[in-house]
Scaffold this motif. Structure first.
Motif, PDB file in Angstrom:
ATOM      1  N   GLN A  72       0.826  -1.203   0.000  1.00 35.69           N
ATOM      2  CA  GLN A  72       0.000   0.000   0.000  1.00 35.69           C
ATOM      3  C   GLN A  72       0.863   1.257   0.000  1.00 35.69           C
ATOM      4  N   LEU A  73       2.020   1.171   0.634  1.00 35.96           N
ATOM      5  CA  LEU A  73       2.914   2.331   0.718  1.00 35.96           C
ATOM      6  C   LEU A  73       3.768   2.503  -0.528  1.00 35.96           C
ATOM      7  N   LEU A  74       4.298   1.392  -1.051  1.00 41.83           N
ATOM      8  CA  LEU A  74       5.291   1.445  -2.119  1.00 41.83           C
ATOM      9  C   LEU A  74       4.799   0.909  -3.457  1.00 41.83           C
ATOM     10  N   GLY A  75       3.614   0.255  -3.462  1.00 37.54           N
ATOM     11  CA  GLY A  75       3.050  -0.215  -4.716  1.00 37.54           C
ATOM     12  C   GLY A  75       2.539   0.947  -5.550  1.00 37.54           C
ATOM     13  N   LEU A  76       2.355   0.707  -6.837  1.00 33.32           N
ATOM     14  CA  LEU A  76       1.931   1.762  -7.752  1.00 33.32           C
ATOM     15  C   LEU A  76       0.437   2.029  -7.624  1.00 33.32           C
ATOM     16  N   HIS A  77       0.087   3.297  -7.367  1.00 35.90           N
ATOM     17  CA  HIS A  77      -1.295   3.747  -7.295  1.00 35.90           C
ATOM     18  C   HIS A  77      -1.641   4.578  -8.530  1.00 35.90           C
ATOM     19  N   TYR A  78      -2.929   4.732  -8.756  1.00 31.02           N
ATOM     20  CA  TYR A  78      -3.423   5.621  -9.810  1.00 31.02           C
ATOM     21  C   TYR A  78      -2.985   7.043  -9.464  1.00 31.02           C
ATOM     22  N   PHE A  79      -2.486   7.804 -10.446  1.00 30.35           N
ATOM     23  CA  PHE A  79      -1.818   9.069 -10.137  1.00 30.35           C
ATOM     24  C   PHE A  79      -2.705  10.125  -9.465  1.00 30.35           C
ATOM     25  N   SER A 130       2.567   8.309  -5.175  1.00 30.87           N
ATOM     26  CA  SER A 130       3.849   9.017  -5.101  1.00 30.87           C
ATOM     27  C   SER A 130       4.634   8.668  -6.353  1.00 30.87           C
ATOM     28  N   ILE A 131       5.350   9.629  -6.897  1.00 35.68           N
ATOM     29  CA  ILE A 131       6.097   9.394  -8.127  1.00 35.68           C
ATOM     30  C   ILE A 131       7.163   8.311  -7.932  1.00 35.68           C
ATOM     31  N   THR A 132       7.652   8.161  -6.709  1.00 38.66           N
ATOM     32  CA  THR A 132       8.670   7.133  -6.448  1.00 38.66           C
ATOM     33  C   THR A 132       8.113   5.722  -6.593  1.00 38.66           C
ATOM     34  N   GLN A 133       6.791   5.592  -6.524  1.00 40.94           N
ATOM     35  CA  GLN A 133       6.172   4.266  -6.674  1.00 40.94           C
ATOM     36  C   GLN A 133       6.401   3.694  -8.065  1.00 40.94           C
ATOM     37  N   ALA A 134       6.672   4.561  -9.060  1.00 43.77           N
ATOM     38  CA  ALA A 134       6.957   4.089 -10.415  1.00 43.77           C
ATOM     39  C   ALA A 134       8.196   3.201 -10.435  1.00 43.77           C
ATOM     40  N   GLU A 175     -11.729   7.390  -2.020  1.00 40.94           N
ATOM     41  CA  GLU A 175     -11.369   6.074  -1.494  1.00 40.94           C
ATOM     42  C   GLU A 175     -11.321   5.038  -2.616  1.00 40.94           C
ATOM     43  N   ILE A 176     -12.240   5.149  -3.561  1.00 43.76           N
ATOM     44  CA  ILE A 176     -12.253   4.221  -4.697  1.00 43.76           C
ATOM     45  C   ILE A 176     -11.023   4.434  -5.567  1.00 43.76           C
ATOM     46  N   LEU A 177     -10.644   5.693  -5.794  1.00 42.11           N
ATOM     47  CA  LEU A 177      -9.456   5.993  -6.585  1.00 42.11           C
ATOM     48  C   LEU A 177      -8.196   5.435  -5.942  1.00 42.11           C
ATOM     49  N   ASN A 178      -8.236   5.270  -4.634  1.00 39.06           N
ATOM     50  CA  ASN A 178      -7.067   4.817  -3.897  1.00 39.06           C
ATOM     51  C   ASN A 178      -6.952   3.293  -3.832  1.00 39.06           C
ATOM     52  N   LEU A 179      -7.995   2.581  -4.279  1.00 35.83           N
ATOM     53  CA  LEU A 179      -8.009   1.133  -4.142  1.00 35.83           C
ATOM     54  C   LEU A 179      -7.033   0.397  -5.068  1.00 35.83           C
ATOM     55  N   PRO A 180      -6.941   0.738  -6.363  1.00 37.86           N
ATOM     56  CA  PRO A 180      -6.076  -0.052  -7.251  1.00 37.86           C
ATOM     57  C   PRO A 180      -4.602   0.090  -6.892  1.00 37.86           C
ATOM     58  N   VAL A 181      -3.931  -1.028  -6.779  1.00 34.67           N
ATOM     59  CA  VAL A 181      -2.489  -1.053  -6.494  1.00 34.67           C
ATOM     60  C   VAL A 181      -1.859  -2.155  -7.339  1.00 34.67           C
ATOM     61  N   THR A 182      -0.735  -1.843  -7.951  1.00 34.96           N
ATOM     62  CA  THR A 182      -0.001  -2.836  -8.740  1.00 34.96           C
ATOM     63  C   THR A 182       1.391  -3.028  -8.161  1.00 34.96           C
ATOM     64  N   VAL A 183       1.802  -4.282  -8.018  1.00 35.67           N
ATOM     65  CA  VAL A 183       3.157  -4.605  -7.574  1.00 35.67           C
ATOM     66  C   VAL A 183       3.712  -5.718  -8.452  1.00 35.67           C
TER      67      VAL A 183
END
Length: 239
Positions: free
Chosen positions: A43-50, A56-60, A144-152
């Motif tokens: 949740q902290l370091l995985g890629l979120h929708y911008f 965070s840009i570092t998640q890229a 909250e919905i925008l914050n749900l998708p995460v890719t690792v």
């Protein structure tokens, strides 16, 4: 064209070995953080929708070094593929070019995923502060919905290596666990790419997998190899 001896051996090239170690150690850290301290590193370091609050840009960069902690399969198959294809490519390109290629494919994979999310979720951006009914009595704020998708995962970078292997060694024969017949690398890459495209277009077939991110990694690798060949920085194919 320069001739080179093509030799697939079982040793792991140094950068590839370090990448495998780093990914494995981070996966173990994810497990400890989650089960011992209740911290979700994905949740902290995985890629979120911008547009999401947790983006965070570092998640890229960081997202490609994390993996699912639901089991070891995600990590194992990525690291196995990294060993299988990465070591060979690293020996031909050298450490610096190889690492640059790997990270670039991971970045283009992340960009592809962001584009997919934007296509799917852009209508929610103006509704970030409004309550949205998701059905079955579930109501959430748009943010909250925008914050749900995460890719690792390293899959995007690994798919870039798969593409590179197919372009550099197109006639090399690959044997697969689930397909007990030999197949040339060039055909394997084409078939795998088409499967990813089909599953991306038909998400109900592909479960919760970022298929377009995989394709983004392959596309980034393809463009980079074409640019390097045009400049004369690399040659090949080698067989």
């Amino acid at each position: 064209m320069t001739e080179r001896t093509f030799n697939l051996n079982n040793s792991v090239a140094p950068v590839t070995l370090r990448l495998i170690i780093i990914n494995t150690l981070i996966w173990l850290a994810q497990m400890v953080a989650e089960h011992r301290f209740g911290i979700d590193l994905a949740q902290l370091l995985g890629l979120h929708y911008f547009p999401a609050e947790d983006f965070s840009i570092t998640q890229a960069l960081t997202y490609m070094f994390l993996h699912s902690t639901d089991g070891i399969n995600h990590l194992f198959f990525n690291m196995f593929s990294l060993w299988m294809f990465g070591s060979v490519i690293e020996r031909f390109w050298g450490a610096k070019r190889y690492l640059f290629f790997y990270l670039t494919c991971g970045l283009t994979a992340g960009l592809a995923q962001e584009l997919v999310w934007h296509y799917e979720l852009r209508s929610l951006i103006p509704l970030a502060n409004e309550m949205i009914n998701l059905g079955d009595g579930i109501v959430r704020y748009g943010r909250e919905i925008l914050n749900l998708p995460v890719t690792v995962g390293a899959s995007g970078a690994v798919f870039g290596l798969l593409l590179a292997f197919g372009m550099l060694f197109p006639n090399s024969v690959i044997f697969l666990f689930f397909l007990p017949i030999p197949i040339k690398a060039k055909y394997f890459v084409i078939i795998y790419g088409l499967i990813e495209l089909f599953l991306g277009i038909n998400p109900s077939w592909g479960s919760n997998v970022a298929h377009f991110a995989h394709l983004g990694g392959m596309l980034g690798g393809f463009i980079l190899i074409r640019l390097w060949r045009k400049k004369g920085d690399i040659d090949g194919p080698y067989n």
